[in-house]
Design a protein around this motif. Structure first.
Motif, PDB file in Angstrom:
ATOM      1  N   ALA A  80       0.835  -1.204   0.000  1.00 53.02           N
ATOM      2  CA  ALA A  80       0.000   0.000   0.000  1.00 53.02           C
ATOM      3  C   ALA A  80       0.871   1.256   0.000  1.00 53.02           C
ATOM      4  CB  ALA A  80      -0.934  -0.001   1.203  1.00 53.02           C
ATOM      5  N   LEU A  81       1.922   1.257   0.795  1.00 51.17           N
ATOM      6  CA  LEU A  81       2.789   2.430   0.885  1.00 51.17           C
ATOM      7  C   LEU A  81       3.595   2.638  -0.398  1.00 51.17           C
ATOM      8  CD1 LEU A  81       3.968   2.083   4.575  1.00 51.17           C
ATOM      9  CD2 LEU A  81       2.258   3.655   3.647  1.00 51.17           C
ATOM     10  N   ARG A  82       4.021   1.560  -1.044  1.00 52.89           N
ATOM     11  CA  ARG A  82       4.743   1.704  -2.313  1.00 52.89           C
ATOM     12  C   ARG A  82       3.843   2.324  -3.381  1.00 52.89           C
ATOM     13  NH1 ARG A  82       7.479  -3.231  -0.804  1.00 52.89           N
ATOM     14  NH2 ARG A  82       5.894  -4.482  -1.859  1.00 52.89           N
ATOM     15  N   ARG A  83       2.562   2.003  -3.348  1.00 49.69           N
ATOM     16  CA  ARG A  83       1.612   2.614  -4.283  1.00 49.69           C
ATOM     17  C   ARG A  83       1.478   4.110  -4.008  1.00 49.69           C
ATOM     18  NH1 ARG A  83      -3.571  -1.042  -3.497  1.00 49.69           N
ATOM     19  NH2 ARG A  83      -4.548   0.591  -4.760  1.00 49.69           N
ATOM     20  N   LEU A  84       1.510   4.496  -2.737  1.00 44.53           N
ATOM     21  CA  LEU A  84       1.380   5.908  -2.372  1.00 44.53           C
ATOM     22  C   LEU A  84       2.647   6.698  -2.683  1.00 44.53           C
ATOM     23  CD1 LEU A  84      -0.336   5.504   1.090  1.00 44.53           C
ATOM     24  CD2 LEU A  84      -1.328   6.652  -0.897  1.00 44.53           C
ATOM     25  N   PHE A  85       3.784   6.107  -2.386  1.00 46.29           N
ATOM     26  CA  PHE A  85       5.067   6.807  -2.483  1.00 46.29           C
ATOM     27  C   PHE A  85       6.004   6.068  -3.447  1.00 46.29           C
ATOM     28  CE2 PHE A  85       3.424   7.318   1.906  1.00 46.29           C
ATOM     29  CZ  PHE A  85       3.186   8.680   1.869  1.00 46.29           C
ATOM     30  N   PRO A  86       5.765   6.179  -4.749  1.00 51.00           N
ATOM     31  CA  PRO A  86       6.518   5.393  -5.713  1.00 51.00           C
ATOM     32  C   PRO A  86       8.010   5.729  -5.780  1.00 51.00           C
ATOM     33  CG  PRO A  86       5.171   7.020  -6.838  1.00 51.00           C
ATOM     34  CD  PRO A  86       4.777   7.051  -5.384  1.00 51.00           C
ATOM     35  N   ASN A  87       8.415   6.896  -5.317  1.00 47.71           N
ATOM     36  CA  ASN A  87       9.824   7.295  -5.375  1.00 47.71           C
ATOM     37  C   ASN A  87      10.565   7.092  -4.053  1.00 47.71           C
ATOM     38  OD1 ASN A  87       9.407   8.155  -8.032  1.00 47.71           O
ATOM     39  ND2 ASN A  87       8.680  10.142  -7.335  1.00 47.71           N
ATOM     40  N   ALA A  88       9.894   6.504  -3.073  1.00 45.39           N
ATOM     41  CA  ALA A  88      10.502   6.366  -1.739  1.00 45.39           C
ATOM     42  C   ALA A  88      11.195   5.016  -1.561  1.00 45.39           C
ATOM     43  CB  ALA A  88       9.438   6.544  -0.661  1.00 45.39           C
ATOM     44  N   HIS A  89      12.182   5.027  -0.701  1.00 47.49           N
ATOM     45  CA  HIS A  89      12.879   3.803  -0.313  1.00 47.49           C
ATOM     46  C   HIS A  89      12.463   3.425   1.075  1.00 47.49           C
ATOM     47  CE1 HIS A  89      15.415   4.084  -3.794  1.00 47.49           C
ATOM     48  NE2 HIS A  89      15.624   5.354  -3.512  1.00 47.49           N
TER      49      HIS A  89
END
Length: 89
Positions: A80-89
């Motif tokens: 879910a978080l990867r979908r929200l923040f596609p540029n984050a590690h």
């Protein structure tokens, strides 16, 4: 920008850090035992949009949450978080 989330089952505290600037707010909490990936995404997106957070500017994401004790539960939150923040590690 960095984001730190501390989530219990009933409320989550979000903090966004960008240089000297900080933004904080609260949302409903998420528990991977009871909440689906889609619900986590949808409710988070709704709140982030309300607070006008530019999701593309988030480069680092730190999530601390309840019931994240094994890979499957952690991965439900992470998807879910990867979908929200596609540029984050």
């Amino acid at each position: 920008m960095k984001v730190i989330v501390d989530s219990g089952s009933t409320k989550a505290d979000w903090k966004f850090l960008s240089g000297e600037e900080e933004t904080s707010f609260h949302t409903m909490g998420f528990n991977p035992l009871y909440h689906s990936e889609d619900l986590i995404y949808d409710k988070s997106k709704e709140e982030l949009d309300k607070h006008q957070v530019d999701l593309s500017k988030v480069s680092a994401m730190y999530y601390y949450g309840t019931a994240v004790w094994d890979h499957a539960k952690a991965e439900k939150i992470a998807r879910a978080l990867r979908r929200l923040f596609p540029n984050a590690h």
